[in-house]
Design an enzyme around this catalytic site. Structure first.
Site, mmCIF file in Angstrom:
data_model
loop_
_atom_site.group_PDB
_atom_site.id
_atom_site.type_symbol
_atom_site.label_atom_id
_atom_site.label_comp_id
_atom_site.label_asym_id
_atom_site.label_seq_id
_atom_site.Cartn_x
_atom_site.Cartn_y
_atom_site.Cartn_z
ATOM 1 N N HIS C 96 37.979 41.116 49.161
ATOM 2 C CA HIS C 96 36.712 40.285 48.732
ATOM 3 C C HIS C 96 36.045 40.536 48.736
ATOM 4 O O HIS C 96 35.428 42.040 50.003
ATOM 5 C CB HIS C 96 37.792 38.787 50.099
ATOM 6 C CG HIS C 96 37.240 38.054 49.991
ATOM 7 N ND1 HIS C 96 36.038 37.042 49.071
ATOM 8 C CD2 HIS C 96 36.483 37.460 51.384
ATOM 9 C CE1 HIS C 96 36.305 35.836 49.158
ATOM 10 N NE2 HIS C 96 35.684 36.871 50.639
ATOM 11 N N HIS C 98 30.957 38.766 48.469
ATOM 12 C CA HIS C 98 30.408 38.478 48.687
ATOM 13 C C HIS C 98 29.672 38.875 48.007
ATOM 14 O O HIS C 98 28.191 38.806 47.494
ATOM 15 C CB HIS C 98 30.202 37.938 49.961
ATOM 16 C CG HIS C 98 30.517 36.768 50.523
ATOM 17 N ND1 HIS C 98 30.410 35.076 50.457
ATOM 18 C CD2 HIS C 98 32.318 36.203 50.233
ATOM 19 C CE1 HIS C 98 31.882 34.363 51.424
ATOM 20 N NE2 HIS C 98 32.368 35.410 51.183
ATOM 21 N N ASP C 121 36.702 45.923 27.883
ATOM 22 C CA ASP C 121 37.189 47.238 28.118
ATOM 23 C C ASP C 121 38.004 46.531 29.548
ATOM 24 O O ASP C 121 38.940 46.563 29.697
ATOM 25 C CB ASP C 121 36.942 48.214 28.559
ATOM 26 C CG ASP C 121 35.874 48.562 27.614
ATOM 27 O OD1 ASP C 121 36.712 48.740 26.408
ATOM 28 O OD2 ASP C 121 34.888 48.873 27.268
ATOM 29 N N HIS C 172 32.557 29.721 46.508
ATOM 30 C CA HIS C 172 33.161 31.055 47.696
ATOM 31 C C HIS C 172 32.441 31.815 46.855
ATOM 32 O O HIS C 172 31.244 32.810 46.634
ATOM 33 C CB HIS C 172 34.354 30.485 47.948
ATOM 34 C CG HIS C 172 34.509 31.430 48.762
ATOM 35 N ND1 HIS C 172 36.315 31.739 49.687
ATOM 36 C CD2 HIS C 172 33.960 32.619 49.589
ATOM 37 C CE1 HIS C 172 35.335 32.103 50.910
ATOM 38 N NE2 HIS C 172 35.646 32.911 50.827
ATOM 39 N N TYR C 230 42.150 56.070 25.815
ATOM 40 C CA TYR C 230 41.141 56.201 26.897
ATOM 41 C C TYR C 230 41.876 56.703 27.704
ATOM 42 O O TYR C 230 42.670 56.275 28.067
ATOM 43 C CB TYR C 230 40.851 54.656 26.776
ATOM 44 C CG TYR C 230 39.028 54.841 27.585
ATOM 45 C CD1 TYR C 230 37.561 55.040 27.216
ATOM 46 C CD2 TYR C 230 39.539 54.918 28.325
ATOM 47 C CE1 TYR C 230 36.683 54.956 28.829
ATOM 48 C CE2 TYR C 230 38.382 54.974 30.158
ATOM 49 C CZ TYR C 230 37.359 55.539 30.218
ATOM 50 O OH TYR C 230 36.413 55.263 30.884
#
Lengths: 232, 232, 232, 232
Positions: C96, C98, C121, C172, C230
């Site tokens: 998490h 910001h 991608d 948020h 890839y």
């Protein structure tokens, strides 16, 4: 060539500030430093990466753009520096960069509006933007004419180069100057920050008003007026 | 495999410039370097972080995309490099990045307008943007077709790959190239800066005019014309 | 507590990547790492600056949000992590932050449109944005409900958390996850870059079209499909 | 002057955080730290570059703006600090910067809207923007009046300086404060990030709604309410 040692050292040191301040990519900029007694200036050699510079590599040129000393070709912008030194006798250093935000304003062909006290701490008017040159000037001695275009714009706008130490050349990029190399470099960094702040200001408020005269006067005079109280 | 040592070293060194210049996040980019006598190129292995690279890990591939030497799988974009080397015989290095501003223009499917002399110092036209491929091309040999799409766009626009060393692939990202690896990497960094300046220019003045022809010509020729006077 | 050593080490290392990748200011972010045999996870303690962290300071919590070991209070977002681990059994790490651009999209309450192959991608759809919670949820067990809101949004949109490893929570900020801590952190950095590119794309072309299906499919499959080519 | 040693050390350390956090260019900022028993504060000397600062160079000033100790002239903004300390008795440190995004909002003369939980983690209202002063105030004791203008704006808006620890002064730049120097500096960095996020939010969605009351309350209280559970 011991007589040129001082300005070569100063020009080297001032040029090295440009990448440190984030004002140049690769070789997109140059600083010169004048010796007013010898009527010459030291300038960055053309196209040499900053990390390969040294004081010895600086080129000595007179105010007509003639090379006086040095083994390398001087900056391609040398004639612009020469003509400004010749006509504006109180300046001792000139900086040219293609710093991102200032160049974007130059490409937009707009003067940078005075929106706040950060700007007024340094000058009392919008940062001037000279129009692109006419085709005749471009096809002539281009770099010489660039200097002429700057001076003509100052004349037409009634500006003093001693009060306003920065200009945008339309479609091109900024030039700044000063009494010392450190002031000229300082002006280049301040201009870039003012250009960035003014861009953001217009994005946040497309009707943002110019700073009012009383605040312009107050901020400029506390740094530069006869009763200045900023600094030591 | 001593014969490939030089291009492996060069490809390693050039790849390592990409993170230093802020042009790649994680593994989003690759550089190749060709040997025109051996008809092969060295390219970054796929998906290996930059700080785990070494010259030995570079993969040697021929101009049909066949692996000639190396223990790792080459970049997934290898066929795009191969076809460009095959058809454009004067280039010796190719760079592919997803650098932020150039990629945003590619995603916008717009050529980058020539707004100033920083741009004209490098090319005389808008930075071309090839359209996204049609579905048939995408479902075929995708990376080969990417190279073909680039070349077709140059043909349709009447562009020379020796004069214009950069392109955006619509919805994808930029490719640049050059006669040397350092020039190809230089072009990738210049393209990113031109993309950023052009974005800001349009934000500051939505009616900003393209640079006029006389200035384009002047700036390009002082760096690249027969009477060029930029650099040493 | 030797049994928790591995996830504490991993959680410490993963947390320390956030400031290095420019994804957090001060303590605005946290990473957790789960042990699926012991049914617990290690998570950053609340409000401790990154440069004061150590593996020993990580807090061990079970999937109901109960503290199992550790002297410090766990991240205030702990219950969001707990409920996601409980319901989404294939993920072993959650991040998490910001981060600036992703948070700006969350504040704008908009999913991030898929504009290019950099996006494709990593996932085949717009990056989802869950609506802000209703007042009842907010006043209840807020962090638990945040996890529930995310899962409900995935259900309503018919999304698989194993294919789409990132989400914005409206008003948020972002959450990302993965099978490993390094993948979860990688996703957080990729999300921030996709958010920045999409923002610039809309500024450059307000009518930029979403990527077409054939290109989405091609790019996702070359990295993730059964015939992926890839990486190594 | 041993009695001032502690606040001089603290003021030095806090001033040095400003360039590290990217909040100042050159000398465009200052921090002061008060001693509430001695009724004085230590403040940065005017115009001295950060890398030439030392604890000894800090200037000691009383709450009427009179210099008590020190050989250098104090910051030109000293009277603004003095008046705020005099009237707001619970604050022990003040920070003034011209950080880019916060200054752009100040130049736009707009309060920064509360768009998300990052903002609500720190304050429950828009970040206030005091109007530019009237001409009489500007021509009087300008820096004293700046402090007065801030306090008057708080009074008119019914704000508590203990809950809202930041303000923009219209056309000028931000001031922040706190119970400790580290909190005041923290607030300056948080303000700059909130200013940047709010700018981006409006660019992405020009109709982005303010955060709803229930979320504002929840986020502020989990960090600052009587039942706060953020931090240790």
């Amino acid at each position: 060539m011991k007589q040129f040692e001082k300005i070569k050292q100063e020009a080297y040191y001032a040029n090295m500030q440009l990448p440190k301040l984030g004002l140049v990519l690769f070789t997109f900029g140059n600083v010169s430093v004048a010796d007013r007694e010898l009527n010459v200036f030291a300038i960055k050699p053309s196209g040499i990466p900053y990390d390969e510079l040294s004081p010895e590599k600086m080129v000595i040129v007179d105010f007509n753009g003639e090379i006086i000393a040095g083994n390398l070709r001087p900056s391609s912008d040398t004639n612009t520096h020469a003509v400004l030194y010749k006509e504006w006798e109180q300046i001792n250093s000139i900086v040219h960069t293609h710093s991102t935000y200032a160049t974007a304003w130059a490409q937009s062909q707009r003067a940078i509006p005075i929106f706040g006290t950060t700007h007024a701490d340094h000058l009392t008017i919008d940062i001037p933007c000279a129009a692109p040159m006419n085709d005749e000037m471009i096809e002539g001695n281009y770099e010489y004419q660039t200097g002429f275009q700057i001076m003509q714009h100052f004349q037409e706008m009634g500006l003093s180069y001693q009060e306003v130490e920065m200009v945008l050349v339309g479609n091109h990029a900024p030039f700044t100057w000063g009494k010392t190399p450190s002031k000229a470099v300082y002006n280049a960094a301040v201009l870039e920050e003012l250009a960035r702040m003014a861009y953001l200001t217009e994005q946040i408020n497309s009707n943002a008003p110019r700073l009012k005269e009383s605040l312009i006067k107050k901020h400029f005079e506390r740094k530069h007026g006869p009763a200045a109280y900023y600094g030591q």
